[in-house]
Scaffold this active site. Structure first.
Site, mmCIF file in Angstrom:
data_model
loop_
_atom_site.group_PDB
_atom_site.id
_atom_site.type_symbol
_atom_site.label_atom_id
_atom_site.label_comp_id
_atom_site.label_asym_id
_atom_site.label_seq_id
_atom_site.Cartn_x
_atom_site.Cartn_y
_atom_site.Cartn_z
ATOM 1 N N TYR A 115 -0.465 -45.048 -66.712
ATOM 2 C CA TYR A 115 -0.609 -44.081 -65.613
ATOM 3 C C TYR A 115 0.504 -44.379 -64.609
ATOM 4 O O TYR A 115 1.520 -44.979 -64.969
ATOM 5 C CB TYR A 115 -2.035 -44.250 -65.040
ATOM 6 C CG TYR A 115 -2.474 -43.208 -64.061
ATOM 7 C CD1 TYR A 115 -2.433 -41.855 -64.389
ATOM 8 C CD2 TYR A 115 -2.947 -43.564 -62.806
ATOM 9 C CE1 TYR A 115 -2.842 -40.886 -63.475
ATOM 10 C CE2 TYR A 115 -3.371 -42.602 -61.894
ATOM 11 C CZ TYR A 115 -3.302 -41.265 -62.231
ATOM 12 O OH TYR A 115 -3.698 -40.318 -61.333
ATOM 13 N N ARG B 268 5.847 -29.921 -61.464
ATOM 14 C CA ARG B 268 5.840 -30.871 -60.329
ATOM 15 C C ARG B 268 5.172 -32.161 -60.803
ATOM 16 O O ARG B 268 4.029 -32.435 -60.495
ATOM 17 C CB ARG B 268 5.078 -30.244 -59.151
ATOM 18 C CG ARG B 268 5.281 -30.887 -57.836
ATOM 19 C CD ARG B 268 4.581 -32.243 -57.668
ATOM 20 N NE ARG B 268 3.199 -32.209 -57.265
ATOM 21 C CZ ARG B 268 2.271 -33.030 -57.747
ATOM 22 N NH1 ARG B 268 2.527 -33.936 -58.671
ATOM 23 N NH2 ARG B 268 1.032 -32.961 -57.322
ATOM 24 N N LYS C 74 -3.878 -38.814 -67.837
ATOM 25 C CA LYS C 74 -5.113 -38.492 -67.094
ATOM 26 C C LYS C 74 -6.317 -38.556 -68.031
ATOM 27 O O LYS C 74 -7.368 -39.076 -67.683
ATOM 28 C CB LYS C 74 -5.021 -37.083 -66.488
ATOM 29 C CG LYS C 74 -3.959 -36.934 -65.407
ATOM 30 C CD LYS C 74 -4.495 -37.250 -64.032
ATOM 31 C CE LYS C 74 -3.381 -37.201 -62.994
ATOM 32 N NZ LYS C 74 -3.819 -37.577 -61.654
ATOM 33 N N GLU D 228 -3.203 -29.646 -63.410
ATOM 34 C CA GLU D 228 -2.512 -30.864 -62.966
ATOM 35 C C GLU D 228 -1.023 -30.630 -62.807
ATOM 36 O O GLU D 228 -0.366 -30.071 -63.707
ATOM 37 C CB GLU D 228 -2.750 -31.960 -64.019
ATOM 38 C CG GLU D 228 -2.308 -33.338 -63.578
ATOM 39 C CD GLU D 228 -3.184 -33.930 -62.475
ATOM 40 O OE1 GLU D 228 -4.418 -33.919 -62.624
ATOM 41 O OE2 GLU D 228 -2.625 -34.390 -61.462
ATOM 42 N N ASP D 229 -0.490 -31.045 -61.683
ATOM 43 C CA ASP D 229 0.954 -31.088 -61.443
ATOM 44 C C ASP D 229 1.659 -29.751 -61.663
ATOM 45 O O ASP D 229 2.754 -29.690 -62.253
ATOM 46 C CB ASP D 229 1.599 -32.231 -62.253
ATOM 47 C CG ASP D 229 1.217 -33.598 -61.662
ATOM 48 O OD1 ASP D 229 0.361 -33.641 -60.767
ATOM 49 O OD2 ASP D 229 1.790 -34.612 -62.084
ATOM 50 N N ASP E 36 -6.707 -30.960 -59.677
ATOM 51 C CA ASP E 36 -6.786 -32.379 -59.334
ATOM 52 C C ASP E 36 -5.928 -32.724 -58.118
ATOM 53 O O ASP E 36 -6.323 -33.542 -57.283
ATOM 54 C CB ASP E 36 -6.319 -33.171 -60.559
ATOM 55 C CG ASP E 36 -6.466 -34.660 -60.383
ATOM 56 O OD1 ASP E 36 -7.479 -35.085 -59.816
ATOM 57 O OD2 ASP E 36 -5.569 -35.395 -60.831
ATOM 58 N N ASP E 37 -4.746 -32.115 -58.021
ATOM 59 C CA ASP E 37 -3.830 -32.470 -56.926
ATOM 60 C C ASP E 37 -4.345 -31.963 -55.585
ATOM 61 O O ASP E 37 -4.145 -32.596 -54.550
ATOM 62 C CB ASP E 37 -2.431 -31.914 -57.210
ATOM 63 C CG ASP E 37 -1.893 -32.488 -58.499
ATOM 64 O OD1 ASP E 37 -1.696 -33.706 -58.557
ATOM 65 O OD2 ASP E 37 -1.738 -31.729 -59.473
ATOM 66 N N ASN F 9 3.552 -40.421 -55.275
ATOM 67 C CA ASN F 9 3.785 -41.119 -56.532
ATOM 68 C C ASN F 9 5.085 -40.637 -57.154
ATOM 69 O O ASN F 9 5.513 -39.522 -56.859
ATOM 70 C CB ASN F 9 2.636 -40.820 -57.512
ATOM 71 C CG ASN F 9 1.312 -41.311 -56.986
ATOM 72 O OD1 ASN F 9 1.210 -42.423 -56.493
ATOM 73 N ND2 ASN F 9 0.289 -40.475 -57.092
HETATM 74 N N1 LIG Z 1 -2.295 -40.371 -54.524
HETATM 75 C C1 LIG Z 1 -2.684 -39.317 -55.196
HETATM 76 O O1 LIG Z 1 -3.773 -39.308 -55.791
HETATM 77 C C2 LIG Z 1 -1.832 -38.107 -55.254
HETATM 78 C C3 LIG Z 1 -0.529 -38.107 -54.808
HETATM 79 N N2 LIG Z 1 0.211 -36.977 -54.867
HETATM 80 C C4 LIG Z 1 1.608 -37.072 -54.496
HETATM 81 O O2 LIG Z 1 1.866 -36.290 -53.363
HETATM 82 C C5 LIG Z 1 3.176 -35.769 -53.444
HETATM 83 C C6 LIG Z 1 3.145 -34.284 -53.138
HETATM 84 O O3 LIG Z 1 2.361 -33.594 -54.067
HETATM 85 P P1 LIG Z 1 2.016 -32.031 -53.836
HETATM 86 O O4 LIG Z 1 1.412 -31.837 -52.512
HETATM 87 O O5 LIG Z 1 1.271 -31.565 -55.021
HETATM 88 O O6 LIG Z 1 3.479 -31.417 -53.865
HETATM 89 P P2 LIG Z 1 3.990 -30.118 -53.083
HETATM 90 O O7 LIG Z 1 5.337 -29.854 -53.597
HETATM 91 O O8 LIG Z 1 2.968 -29.059 -53.125
HETATM 92 O O9 LIG Z 1 4.064 -30.627 -51.565
HETATM 93 C C7 LIG Z 1 5.014 -31.518 -51.061
HETATM 94 C C8 LIG Z 1 5.355 -31.047 -49.660
HETATM 95 O O10 LIG Z 1 6.151 -32.046 -49.055
HETATM 96 C C9 LIG Z 1 7.146 -31.384 -48.313
HETATM 97 N N3 LIG Z 1 8.284 -32.256 -48.082
HETATM 98 C C10 LIG Z 1 9.194 -32.684 -48.962
HETATM 99 N N4 LIG Z 1 10.133 -33.419 -48.358
HETATM 100 C C11 LIG Z 1 9.810 -33.440 -47.049
HETATM 101 C C12 LIG Z 1 10.409 -34.004 -45.899
HETATM 102 N N5 LIG Z 1 11.564 -34.670 -45.980
HETATM 103 N N6 LIG Z 1 9.782 -33.855 -44.714
HETATM 104 C C13 LIG Z 1 8.634 -33.160 -44.633
HETATM 105 N N7 LIG Z 1 8.036 -32.582 -45.687
HETATM 106 C C14 LIG Z 1 8.619 -32.718 -46.878
HETATM 107 C C15 LIG Z 1 7.517 -30.176 -49.162
HETATM 108 O O11 LIG Z 1 8.167 -29.160 -48.428
HETATM 109 C C16 LIG Z 1 6.161 -29.752 -49.670
HETATM 110 O O12 LIG Z 1 5.535 -28.779 -48.862
HETATM 111 C C17 LIG Z 1 3.723 -36.129 -54.830
HETATM 112 O O13 LIG Z 1 4.576 -37.240 -54.718
HETATM 113 C C18 LIG Z 1 2.495 -36.519 -55.590
HETATM 114 O O14 LIG Z 1 2.767 -37.519 -56.557
HETATM 115 C C19 LIG Z 1 -0.289 -35.776 -55.290
HETATM 116 C C20 LIG Z 1 -1.566 -35.713 -55.765
HETATM 117 C C21 LIG Z 1 -2.410 -36.902 -55.829
HETATM 118 C C1 LIG Z 2 -1.898 -38.780 -58.805
HETATM 119 C C2 LIG Z 2 -1.440 -37.416 -59.008
HETATM 120 O O1 LIG Z 2 -2.181 -36.568 -59.480
HETATM 121 C C3 LIG Z 2 -0.101 -37.060 -58.616
HETATM 122 O O2 LIG Z 2 0.611 -37.878 -58.053
HETATM 123 O O3 LIG Z 2 0.270 -35.914 -58.882
HETATM 124 MG MG LIG Z 3 -1.147 -34.874 -60.146
#
Ligand SMILES: NC(=O)C1=CN([C@@H]2O[C@H](COP(=O)(O)OP(=O)(O)OC[C@H]3O[C@@H](n4cnc5c(N)ncnc54)[C@H](O)[C@@H]3O)[C@@H](O)[C@H]2O)C=CC1
Ligand SMILES: CC(=O)C(=O)O
Ligand SMILES: [Mg+2]
Length: 562
Positions: free
Chosen positions: A101, A154, A172, A243-244, A266-267, A415
């Protein structure tokens, strides 16, 4: 009777049986089974236990020097003997989860075509749009109960990986089994191959997906709909996890399907549930309530806005008005703090804006209010990073959080590890060991002035296995917001820090199966209360969860008549 104990009647024999990962036992086939299934001579003479096989596999695993080689090795065991794979992973969950993972799965997606060995799951390409039913009927599993589907656009914070994104549904679903006891026979990873806009993938001679730009607009939506309707026809009871998907598709797809299929994103929702659960635990440990917190986000995308709405819902359930709760949540994206009337706001961001008047009294440098300016003026007690961009929680930002709060909560959740907004070590150093930190990818404990800080992994992997187990055990046919809220609260109840006042914010991975069962019970119970699960009575829910919990143990095989 416990599903895991019943003998299994099978009609494969000889090399075909050894080539079937769900059934293969390798050297553990007994003498009697070797006679019944024409296996004599196809295996070395010794009959081994699964424990002996695990010792050999763990030794081989540890002989590799890179995480990618370890990943390839584990995936190979998964593709040849699933029972051994899960026993090995479950016995070494903290060591091996980062390999199957995040973070290693990120690199495995980037190099998917380079490390490709054997087929797993379904690749449904746009070019196959007129034979999607046929493709689904080609799937190995006939009794699919959980599907994880992506279009690879993504992948974690690594962007568009085309069909390389398949690594994520595979990873997953491995956790659905290892953490949530869902039999691997019931799981199906799917990647939609709609092309890729990533030039590295398109120009890579070994890339195995279709080589064209992504299909978009009506063509994309019609294709996804064709697949979703075909899934509904083939496996009407299956739980589907989105997912993603990229921001422009994630929320619209969820809105389109959540009321007419058993599905969740999930996200958006899984991440919201684990984050709210972690915050509830953090508040309890600090003797406060979520409704008292002011919360700043960096990243107002799928995850950020999903978490924000779930926090607001929880604050409202604690007695705040919706308006008051929203006034305590500050969303910062690329163009700064989200403000009413800003151009190009997305639908799901529109309810998460702050009024222009609010910032008229703030000390700011320009119309685009930066994260630092939000932290200095709004003085949030909680800071959450879901931007997918590393390094944005600067020393100044963290020092400002720490100047206003004795125990600021800082969750850089992006991540994989390479995308984290700040490392736990930096955050703890800059806050003199006072911040409560949780990250999306795993980090080693940090020592500051002789005190060791365990870093909780606030990742949706704490939530979706339990949600899946609860949905299946209760026979739910929808995933409601209440079910996810129940999952958050159940997770918070399992927090060592919240319960005992010391220890980690979230339970260790060694306890994840018990945590998943607690979450499953809360989810199943709420599904019944919401009227979306009729199959089991509440009195039998715990029993249904325990009985359906798949264990990686070899079952006795009997030859079936045909
Ligand atoms: N810990 C966890 O369980 C999870 C972590 N994530 C992580 O969160 C991150 C985002 O995922 P999503 O929201 O699905 O992606 P997304 O693409 O929908 O959202 C990311 C947002 O961050 C903004 N962004 C990018 N660079 C920026 C900057 N320099 N300043 C301000 N805003 C900025 C983008 O404009 C966008 O709106 C990924 O790295 C993903 O791996 C996502 C889901 C679960
Ligand atoms: C953990 C997860 O779902 C993500 O980073 O997109
Ligand atoms: Mg994800």
């Amino acid at each position: 009777m416990d599903d895991n104990k019943r003998p299994l009647f099978i009609h494969y024999a000889g090399p075909v049986l050894l080539e079937s990962p769900l059934l293969n036992k390798g050297s553990a086939f007994t003498d009697e089974e070797r006679s019944s299934f024409n296996l004599h001579g196809l295996l070395p003479r010794a009959v081994e236990t699964i424990e002996e096989q695990v010792i050999r596999a763990a030794e081989q695993y540890r002989s590799f020097t890179t995480d990618m080689d370890r990943h390839v090795y584990l995936r190979n065991i998964q593709d040849t003997n699933e029972t051994l794979f899960y026993r090995l992973v479950e016995d070494h969950i903290s060591e091996m989860m980062p390999i199957i993972y995040t973070p290693t799965v990120g690199a495995a997606c980037e190099q998917f075509s380079n490390i490709y060995r054997r087929s797993r799951g379904l690749f449904i390409s746009y070019e196959d749009r007129d034979r999607v039913d046929e493709v689904l009927y080609n799937a190995v599993g006939h009794n699919v109960k959980v599907i994880v589907i992506t279009d690879g656009e993504r992948i974690l914070g690594l962007g568009d990986q085309g069909i390389g994104g398949m690594g994520i549904p595979i990873g997953k679903l491995a956790l659905y089994t290892a953490c949530g006891g869902i039999s691997p026979a019931y799981t199906l990873p799917i990647v939609l191959d709609v092309g890729t806009d990533n030039p590295q993938r398109l120009n890579d001679p070994v890339y195995m997906g279709t080589r064209h730009a992504r299909i978009t607009g009506d063509e994309y939506n019609e294709f996804v709909d064709t697949v979703m309707q075909a899934i509904k026809r083939r496996w009407p009871q299956a739980l589907v996890q989105f997912e993603d998907f990229a921001q422009r598709n994630a929320m619209p797809l969820l809105q389109r399907y959540k009321d007419n299929m058993c599905c969740f994103n999930d996200d958006i929702q899984g991440t919201a549930a684990v984050t709210v659960g972690s915050l509830l635990a953090a508040c309890k440990a600090q003797g406060s309530e979520l409704k008292e917190q002011t919360i700043a986000f960096l990243g107002a995308g799928s995850a950020g806005c999903g978490i924000a709405e779930a926090i607001i819902a929880e604050m409202v359930s604690q007695g705040l008005t919706d308006k008051k709760a929203r006034s305590q949540v500050f969303m910062v994206d690329r163009w700064g703090l989200l403000l009413k009337g800003m151009p190009n706001l997305l639908n799901f961001q529109e309810n998460l804006v702050q009024p222009q008047q609010l910032i008229e009294q703030w000390q700011t440098g320009s119309d685009n209010i930066s994260l630092l300016e939000v932290v200095q003026n709004a003085k949030p007690s909680v800071l959450i990073g879901v931007s997918g961009t590393p390094g944005l929680f600067t020393q100044q930002v963290i020092e400002s959080m720490a100047a206003h709060h004795d125990k600021p909560v800082v969750f850089p959740l992006s991540n994989p590890t390479s995308r984290v907004e700040a490392t736990p070590e930096d955050i703890l150093r800059w806050s003199n060991g006072r911040a409560l930190v949780a990250t999306g990818s795993p980090f080693s404990p940090v020592t500051i002035d002789d005190t060791e800080f365990v870093i909780a992994q606030c990742n949706n992997s704490y939530i979706f296995p339990g949600v899946g187990l609860g949905v299946l055990a209760a026979g739910a046919d929808r995933v409601t917001d209440n079910m996810l809220m129940a999952a958050s609260r159940a997770l918070a109840e399992c927090s060592p820090l919240a319960q005992k006042g010391e220890g980690a914010l979230l339970p260790s991975l060694e306890e994840i199966q018990e945590v998943s069962k607690q979450i499953a019970f809360a989810v199943g119970k709420t599904a019944m209360a919401d009227g979306v699960a009729m199959r089991v009575k509440l009195d039998h829910l715990r029993e249904a969860i325990d009985n359906s919990f798949w264990q990686p143990e070899y079952r006795q095989y009997k030859r079936s008549a045909f």
